[in-house]
Structures are given as structure tokens and as C-alpha cells.
Design a protein around this motif. Structure first.
Motif, PDB file in Angstrom:
ATOM      1  N   THR A 184      40.654  44.693  38.141  1.00  0.00           N
ATOM      2  CA  THR A 184      40.977  43.097  37.290  1.00  0.00           C
ATOM      3  C   THR A 184      39.937  43.728  37.107  1.00  0.00           C
ATOM      4  O   THR A 184      38.961  44.241  37.333  1.00  0.00           O
ATOM      5  CB  THR A 184      41.743  42.089  37.549  1.00  0.00           C
ATOM      6  OG1 THR A 184      42.371  41.433  36.251  1.00  0.00           O
ATOM      7  CG2 THR A 184      40.805  41.111  38.513  1.00  0.00           C
ATOM      8  N   PHE A 185      39.705  42.143  35.435  1.00  0.00           N
ATOM      9  CA  PHE A 185      38.451  42.580  35.179  1.00  0.00           C
ATOM     10  C   PHE A 185      37.188  41.233  36.470  1.00  0.00           C
ATOM     11  O   PHE A 185      37.324  40.645  36.576  1.00  0.00           O
ATOM     12  CB  PHE A 185      38.584  40.878  33.531  1.00  0.00           C
ATOM     13  CG  PHE A 185      39.516  41.771  32.715  1.00  0.00           C
ATOM     14  CD1 PHE A 185      38.814  43.297  32.137  1.00  0.00           C
ATOM     15  CD2 PHE A 185      40.768  42.025  33.354  1.00  0.00           C
ATOM     16  CE1 PHE A 185      40.035  44.018  31.036  1.00  0.00           C
ATOM     17  CE2 PHE A 185      41.870  42.802  31.743  1.00  0.00           C
ATOM     18  CZ  PHE A 185      40.905  43.630  31.317  1.00  0.00           C
ATOM     19  N   ALA A 186      36.355  41.626  36.086  1.00  0.00           N
ATOM     20  CA  ALA A 186      34.989  40.859  36.576  1.00  0.00           C
ATOM     21  C   ALA A 186      34.084  40.249  36.146  1.00  0.00           C
ATOM     22  O   ALA A 186      34.167  40.816  34.578  1.00  0.00           O
ATOM     23  CB  ALA A 186      34.540  42.422  37.069  1.00  0.00           C
ATOM     24  N   VAL A 187      33.479  39.614  36.641  1.00  0.00           N
ATOM     25  CA  VAL A 187      31.932  39.116  35.804  1.00  0.00           C
ATOM     26  C   VAL A 187      31.024  39.866  35.512  1.00  0.00           C
ATOM     27  O   VAL A 187      30.825  41.031  35.623  1.00  0.00           O
ATOM     28  CB  VAL A 187      31.016  38.561  36.847  1.00  0.00           C
ATOM     29  CG1 VAL A 187      30.075  37.700  36.164  1.00  0.00           C
ATOM     30  CG2 VAL A 187      31.584  36.723  37.354  1.00  0.00           C
ATOM     31  N   GLY A 188      31.013  39.572  33.422  1.00  0.00           N
ATOM     32  CA  GLY A 188      30.153  40.886  32.477  1.00  0.00           C
ATOM     33  C   GLY A 188      30.972  41.225  31.675  1.00  0.00           C
ATOM     34  O   GLY A 188      30.553  41.822  30.539  1.00  0.00           O
ATOM     35  N   ASN A 189      32.186  40.808  31.636  1.00  0.00           N
ATOM     36  CA  ASN A 189      33.109  41.156  31.207  1.00  0.00           C
ATOM     37  C   ASN A 189      33.255  40.552  29.704  1.00  0.00           C
ATOM     38  O   ASN A 189      33.651  40.482  28.539  1.00  0.00           O
ATOM     39  CB  ASN A 189      34.708  40.666  31.551  1.00  0.00           C
ATOM     40  CG  ASN A 189      35.535  41.354  30.940  1.00  0.00           C
ATOM     41  OD1 ASN A 189      35.290  43.163  30.221  1.00  0.00           O
ATOM     42  ND2 ASN A 189      36.625  40.966  30.195  1.00  0.00           N
ATOM     43  N   GLU A 190      32.815  39.086  29.987  1.00  0.00           N
ATOM     44  CA  GLU A 190      33.241  38.059  28.621  1.00  0.00           C
ATOM     45  C   GLU A 190      31.845  38.949  27.723  1.00  0.00           C
ATOM     46  O   GLU A 190      31.950  37.867  26.535  1.00  0.00           O
ATOM     47  CB  GLU A 190      32.445  36.926  29.271  1.00  0.00           C
ATOM     48  CG  GLU A 190      30.648  36.924  29.528  1.00  0.00           C
ATOM     49  CD  GLU A 190      30.165  37.156  31.697  1.00  0.00           C
ATOM     50  OE1 GLU A 190      29.564  37.456  31.422  1.00  0.00           O
ATOM     51  OE2 GLU A 190      31.867  37.152  31.856  1.00  0.00           O
ATOM     52  N   GLN A 191      31.130  39.765  27.498  1.00  0.00           N
ATOM     53  CA  GLN A 191      30.433  40.017  26.647  1.00  0.00           C
ATOM     54  C   GLN A 191      31.906  41.003  25.762  1.00  0.00           C
ATOM     55  O   GLN A 191      30.753  41.220  24.702  1.00  0.00           O
ATOM     56  CB  GLN A 191      29.186  40.575  27.105  1.00  0.00           C
ATOM     57  CG  GLN A 191      29.528  42.218  28.058  1.00  0.00           C
ATOM     58  CD  GLN A 191      28.159  42.733  28.824  1.00  0.00           C
ATOM     59  OE1 GLN A 191      26.848  42.439  27.691  1.00  0.00           O
ATOM     60  NE2 GLN A 191      28.278  42.895  29.941  1.00  0.00           N
ATOM     61  N   PHE A 192      32.301  41.548  26.484  1.00  0.00           N
ATOM     62  CA  PHE A 192      32.935  42.220  25.588  1.00  0.00           C
ATOM     63  C   PHE A 192      34.579  41.402  25.166  1.00  0.00           C
ATOM     64  O   PHE A 192      35.193  42.393  24.294  1.00  0.00           O
ATOM     65  CB  PHE A 192      33.805  43.660  26.471  1.00  0.00           C
ATOM     66  CG  PHE A 192      32.502  44.591  26.924  1.00  0.00           C
ATOM     67  CD1 PHE A 192      31.975  45.053  26.255  1.00  0.00           C
ATOM     68  CD2 PHE A 192      32.333  44.050  28.400  1.00  0.00           C
ATOM     69  CE1 PHE A 192      30.331  45.892  27.080  1.00  0.00           C
ATOM     70  CE2 PHE A 192      31.189  44.626  28.602  1.00  0.00           C
ATOM     71  CZ  PHE A 192      30.276  45.987  28.158  1.00  0.00           C
ATOM     72  N   GLY A 193      34.784  40.450  25.321  1.00  0.00           N
ATOM     73  CA  GLY A 193      35.601  39.410  25.055  1.00  0.00           C
ATOM     74  C   GLY A 193      36.589  39.063  26.060  1.00  0.00           C
ATOM     75  O   GLY A 193      35.979  38.529  26.705  1.00  0.00           O
ATOM     76  N   LYS A 194      37.759  38.651  25.529  1.00  0.00           N
ATOM     77  CA  LYS A 194      38.569  38.421  26.516  1.00  0.00           C
ATOM     78  C   LYS A 194      38.772  39.279  27.623  1.00  0.00           C
ATOM     79  O   LYS A 194      39.296  40.784  26.891  1.00  0.00           O
ATOM     80  CB  LYS A 194      39.500  37.448  26.307  1.00  0.00           C
ATOM     81  CG  LYS A 194      39.450  36.633  25.057  1.00  0.00           C
ATOM     82  CD  LYS A 194      40.418  36.118  24.370  1.00  0.00           C
ATOM     83  CE  LYS A 194      40.625  35.170  23.377  1.00  0.00           C
ATOM     84  NZ  LYS A 194      40.939  33.572  23.738  1.00  0.00           N
ATOM     85  N   PRO A 195      39.525  39.452  29.036  1.00  0.00           N
ATOM     86  CA  PRO A 195      39.445  37.482  28.864  1.00  0.00           C
ATOM     87  C   PRO A 195      37.710  37.217  29.293  1.00  0.00           C
ATOM     88  O   PRO A 195      36.970  38.128  29.948  1.00  0.00           O
ATOM     89  CB  PRO A 195      39.657  37.889  30.818  1.00  0.00           C
ATOM     90  CG  PRO A 195      39.797  38.379  31.321  1.00  0.00           C
ATOM     91  CD  PRO A 195      40.591  39.245  29.957  1.00  0.00           C
ATOM     92  N   SER A 196      37.122  36.403  28.979  1.00  0.00           N
ATOM     93  CA  SER A 196      35.972  35.709  29.561  1.00  0.00           C
ATOM     94  C   SER A 196      35.844  34.292  30.251  1.00  0.00           C
ATOM     95  O   SER A 196      34.731  34.370  30.831  1.00  0.00           O
ATOM     96  CB  SER A 196      35.289  35.244  27.953  1.00  0.00           C
ATOM     97  OG  SER A 196      35.909  34.974  27.790  1.00  0.00           O
TER      98      SER A 196
END
Length: 176
Positions: A117-129
Motif C-alpha cells: 500500500t501507499f507510504a509516507v511521501g505519497n502526498e506529493q503525488f495526490g491521493k491518498p495523502s
């Protein structure tokens, strides 16, 4: 191409890579299964699968004798899968920390956990943030350590495909 093949073609390469390590005896839990891309992949590989999500209608439309689906709210205070035991658990693109530690407890001996799943730092690419839906650095490794799982593979990386994202992945086994 049938609808099932189109769905399994979209299965995660990480899940594809490690699915064959799951023991054939028992049932595999596809947690937060969504449209069933991993449910159908696992069934094609000969596994009995329990597909769980709030809405399992997509899975039910094309289910077969190897697939059982249950529409459950996985974010209730009371965990709806308390007595479940599984030879494998597959989770992708889903994180709900209050029940995260229940997953290793539900594995049979020699059962395999495949998590991505998504990890910290993904917020720079959109959702999930939202940080509630992003794994912290090393979080899946810590989960494995707390429950005595043997880590077979782990990544905490940036990926370009299918879209730019920060992802954390784990394949671990509950040794017998």
C-alpha cells in the motif's frame, strides 16, 4: 478476453510474484478486495479465496466455486473476522491501523502475508495523502517483527507505474 482475465491482468506484480508461496491447503483472505483483481488471480492459481470488502458486488458477478465473498465493514470497533484462520492474506491499497495487528494473528502456520500500500511521501503525488492511510517508514517490518514473521521481501520505494506513488510492500511468512 473475458472480464475475469481483464481484471487479473491488472493484478499487482508484487502479488503475482509471491502468490505461489502461499500454501495450497486452506483459504486465502483478500482483504479490502475491491473489484477482485487479486481474488480472481488467486482463484486462477487454484486457491480457495475469501474476498472481503464493504461492497463485494463486482466479485459476486463473476465468482466461481473457489471464491466466497463477504460484504463487511472492516473499520468497525469489533473486528468482523475474529475467528478466521488463513493460509495467506493479501492486502493492497488499504490501511486501517486499528486492526493491522490482527492480520498476522489470523495466519496459519507457514501462512503468507502479502501487503502492498501507499507510504509516507505519497502526498506529493495526490491521493491518498491523509497520514492515516500512509504507512510510516518501516511500519510493515515492525509489524512482522512484533508477530515473529519471517520477512521474505520488503520494499519502501517510489514507483512510476501505474502512476507515480510512494509504496511499501512486504511478503512475510508465519513459520511453523
Amino acid at each position: 478476453m473475458t472480464k475475469t482475465h481483464a481484471v487479473t491482468d491488472s493484478a499487482s506484480p508484487w502479488v503475482r510474484r509471491f502468490a505461489s508461496l502461499i500454501p495450497k491447503a486452506g483459504t486465502v483472505l483478500d482483504l479490502a478486495c475491491g473489484g477482485g483483481r487479486h481474488t480472481f488471480l488467486l482463484a486462477e492459481l487454484g486457491y480457495s479465496v475469501l474476498a472481503v470488502d464493504q461492497d463485494t458486488s463486482q466479485v459476486e458477478k463473476t465468482a466461481n466455486s473457489l471464491i466466497c465473498s463477504k460484504a463487511l465493514n472492516l473499520e468497525e470497533d469489533i473486528w468482523p473476522l475474529d475467528n478466521g484462520k488463513f493460509s495467506g492474506i493479501v492486502v493492497t491499497n488499504y490501511l486501517y491501523r486499528p486492526h493491522l495487528d490482527r492480520l498476522p494473528e489470523m495466519l496459519d502456520k507457514n501462512g503468507v502475508l502479502i501487503y502492498e500500500t501507499f507510504a509516507v511521501g505519497n502526498e506529493q503525488f495526490g491521493k491518498p495523502s491523509n497520514p492515516n492511510f500512509l504507512l510510516k517508514t518501516g511500519e510493515l517490518l515492525e509489524l512482522s517483527q512484533r508477530h515473529g514473521l519471517k520477512v521474505l521481501a520488503y520494499e519502501d520505494i517510489y514507483q512510476d507505474e501505474p502512476k507515480p506513488a510512494m509504496v511499501q510492500r512486504l511478503c512475510a511468512v508465519k513459520e511453523g
